[in-house]
Design an enzyme around this catalytic site. Sequence first.
Site, mmCIF file in Angstrom:
data_model
loop_
_atom_site.group_PDB
_atom_site.id
_atom_site.type_symbol
_atom_site.label_atom_id
_atom_site.label_comp_id
_atom_site.label_asym_id
_atom_site.label_seq_id
_atom_site.Cartn_x
_atom_site.Cartn_y
_atom_site.Cartn_z
ATOM 1 N N THR A 82 0.800 -1.219 0.000
ATOM 2 C CA THR A 82 0.000 0.000 0.000
ATOM 3 C C THR A 82 0.838 1.276 0.000
ATOM 4 O O THR A 82 0.307 2.357 -0.232
ATOM 5 C CB THR A 82 -0.949 0.028 1.222
ATOM 6 O OG1 THR A 82 -0.164 -0.076 2.422
ATOM 7 C CG2 THR A 82 -1.951 -1.109 1.144
ATOM 8 N N SER A 138 -3.938 -2.178 7.569
ATOM 9 C CA SER A 138 -4.527 -2.440 6.256
ATOM 10 C C SER A 138 -5.025 -3.865 6.101
ATOM 11 O O SER A 138 -5.855 -4.142 5.232
ATOM 12 C CB SER A 138 -3.486 -2.164 5.163
ATOM 13 O OG SER A 138 -3.065 -0.822 5.186
ATOM 14 N N CYS A 168 18.133 4.513 -5.342
ATOM 15 C CA CYS A 168 17.685 5.047 -6.633
ATOM 16 C C CYS A 168 18.621 6.118 -7.181
ATOM 17 O O CYS A 168 18.690 6.333 -8.403
ATOM 18 C CB CYS A 168 16.260 5.589 -6.512
ATOM 19 S SG CYS A 168 16.023 6.806 -5.198
ATOM 20 N N GLN A 218 17.467 15.714 -6.200
ATOM 21 C CA GLN A 218 16.571 14.571 -6.095
ATOM 22 C C GLN A 218 15.116 14.971 -5.891
ATOM 23 O O GLN A 218 14.812 15.931 -5.180
ATOM 24 C CB GLN A 218 17.036 13.651 -4.959
ATOM 25 C CG GLN A 218 18.407 13.059 -5.239
ATOM 26 C CD GLN A 218 18.936 12.186 -4.126
ATOM 27 O OE1 GLN A 218 20.136 12.184 -3.861
ATOM 28 N NE2 GLN A 218 18.078 11.429 -3.468
ATOM 29 N N GLY A 255 11.214 10.655 -3.754
ATOM 30 C CA GLY A 255 12.235 9.848 -3.104
ATOM 31 C C GLY A 255 12.204 9.958 -1.593
ATOM 32 O O GLY A 255 12.799 9.145 -0.892
ATOM 33 N N GLU A 305 22.401 9.322 2.360
ATOM 34 C CA GLU A 305 22.330 9.145 0.913
ATOM 35 C C GLU A 305 23.717 9.126 0.263
ATOM 36 O O GLU A 305 24.019 8.289 -0.575
ATOM 37 C CB GLU A 305 21.482 10.259 0.296
ATOM 38 C CG GLU A 305 20.993 9.992 -1.104
ATOM 39 C CD GLU A 305 19.749 9.122 -1.147
ATOM 40 O OE1 GLU A 305 19.218 8.921 -2.242
ATOM 41 O OE2 GLU A 305 19.324 8.636 -0.076
ATOM 42 N N ARG A 360 17.785 17.727 -2.093
ATOM 43 C CA ARG A 360 16.370 17.539 -2.432
ATOM 44 C C ARG A 360 15.846 18.834 -3.048
ATOM 45 O O ARG A 360 16.069 19.919 -2.500
ATOM 46 C CB ARG A 360 15.561 17.189 -1.183
ATOM 47 C CG ARG A 360 14.113 16.827 -1.451
ATOM 48 C CD ARG A 360 13.974 15.398 -1.922
ATOM 49 N NE ARG A 360 14.402 14.440 -0.909
ATOM 50 C CZ ARG A 360 14.661 13.162 -1.182
ATOM 51 N NH1 ARG A 360 14.551 12.709 -2.409
ATOM 52 N NH2 ARG A 360 15.042 12.339 -0.219
ATOM 53 N N HIS A 383 15.381 11.941 -10.635
ATOM 54 C CA HIS A 383 16.599 12.455 -10.015
ATOM 55 C C HIS A 383 17.558 12.956 -11.099
ATOM 56 O O HIS A 383 17.944 12.204 -12.002
ATOM 57 C CB HIS A 383 17.297 11.361 -9.207
ATOM 58 C CG HIS A 383 16.581 10.964 -7.960
ATOM 59 N ND1 HIS A 383 15.492 11.645 -7.455
ATOM 60 C CD2 HIS A 383 16.810 9.936 -7.087
ATOM 61 C CE1 HIS A 383 15.084 11.061 -6.341
ATOM 62 N NE2 HIS A 383 15.866 10.026 -6.096
ATOM 63 N N ASN A 390 13.393 7.873 -10.444
ATOM 64 C CA ASN A 390 13.648 7.219 -9.154
ATOM 65 C C ASN A 390 12.564 6.219 -8.766
ATOM 66 O O ASN A 390 12.819 5.273 -8.013
ATOM 67 C CB ASN A 390 13.780 8.263 -8.052
ATOM 68 C CG ASN A 390 12.586 9.200 -7.972
ATOM 69 O OD1 ASN A 390 12.310 9.929 -8.926
ATOM 70 N ND2 ASN A 390 11.887 9.203 -6.855
#
EC number: 1.2.1.11
Length: 358
Positions: A10, A38, A155, A182, A186, A209, A242, A249, A336
């Site tokens: 999900t 869920s 990614c 990015q 992400g 990262e 970011r 990306h 990504n």
Amino acid sequence: MLKVAVIGATGAVGQEFIVALNRHKWFQLTQVAASERSAGKKYVDALRDPSSGILRWHNREEVPEYVKNMVVSKVDDIKPENFDLIFTALESDDAMVIEPKFAKTTPVISTAAAFRYESDVPILIPGVNDDQTDLLKAQGKNRDWKGFVAPLPNCTTTGLAITLKPVLDKFGINKVIMTSMQALSGAGRSPGVIALDITDNVIPYIPKEEEKVQREAKKILGKFARNAITPADFRVSCTCTRVPVLDGHTETVFVETAEAAEPEDVKKEMLKFSKNVSIGKLPSAPKEYIVVHDDPTRPQPRIDRELNDGMTTAVGRLRKDTAFDNGIKYVLLSHNEKMGSAKGAVLLAELLKDKQIL
């Protein structure tokens, strides 16, 4: 048809798996699992916000019909021996616990970082380091598993490694310096959480990262022999940021090659690699693995990220760099959430099936 399950179905990455497996030629999704919140609900109902009823579906495509009424299971209720393959879209802490339980009987393809840096676990990108798939067999001996865990790279690493591969093979590499810009996706898809922070802004730090990219690029492009990977001996330095872009990306890459390399020669090698890459017959393989733009205003996320359904890495501004004796530099764009995530995982599954590892 191989029977597959998706764990974490999900979430944002899980939703990408649902789309990537819709009407797949080789894989049949027969069960989905998610959190206890869920579990027991139909998939489409599990996507609804409990307070507002809003459908938390993040893909541009509609929820596929084949999965709408599938009942979501608890993770603990999954019987891995009933499946040929399990895809996981989990946080690393959860993956560290859950994935080994599944791998005792069944192959696992993971988007998590939990096992990426283990010595008997390759980080695979189809067409780039296919020889390292043989290392998956070592997990059975080392860990007493009938299956294995095969994680995707981060990614941000994916497009970088794909574009460095032809450069390394032809010219050798001494150093790589990369700065990423990015996409928001992400960082996850929690509604409203990031909007005020990122609007009119650039966030110059993404936790862990840079370390991931630096380790993973060297492992992916390393040499494999005697059931071990020797990391590539070039140096990698990167800064990961970011930016207010939805998907895709963008990365600026500076490479010091071991041998002199002209931009036109690098372009030729990238396109030759793209044409001859070994994955062409796989169902999810893009028509072009790499495209190289001559237009200096490309690549751009809004224009180029969906090329070949997000499976192509776009390169542009390929030119000489004067800071290195043998220097080239370029800009790349990689999707990504597609090549760098679920659809890339499905492509990897196709490669493993084609090599009769699945």
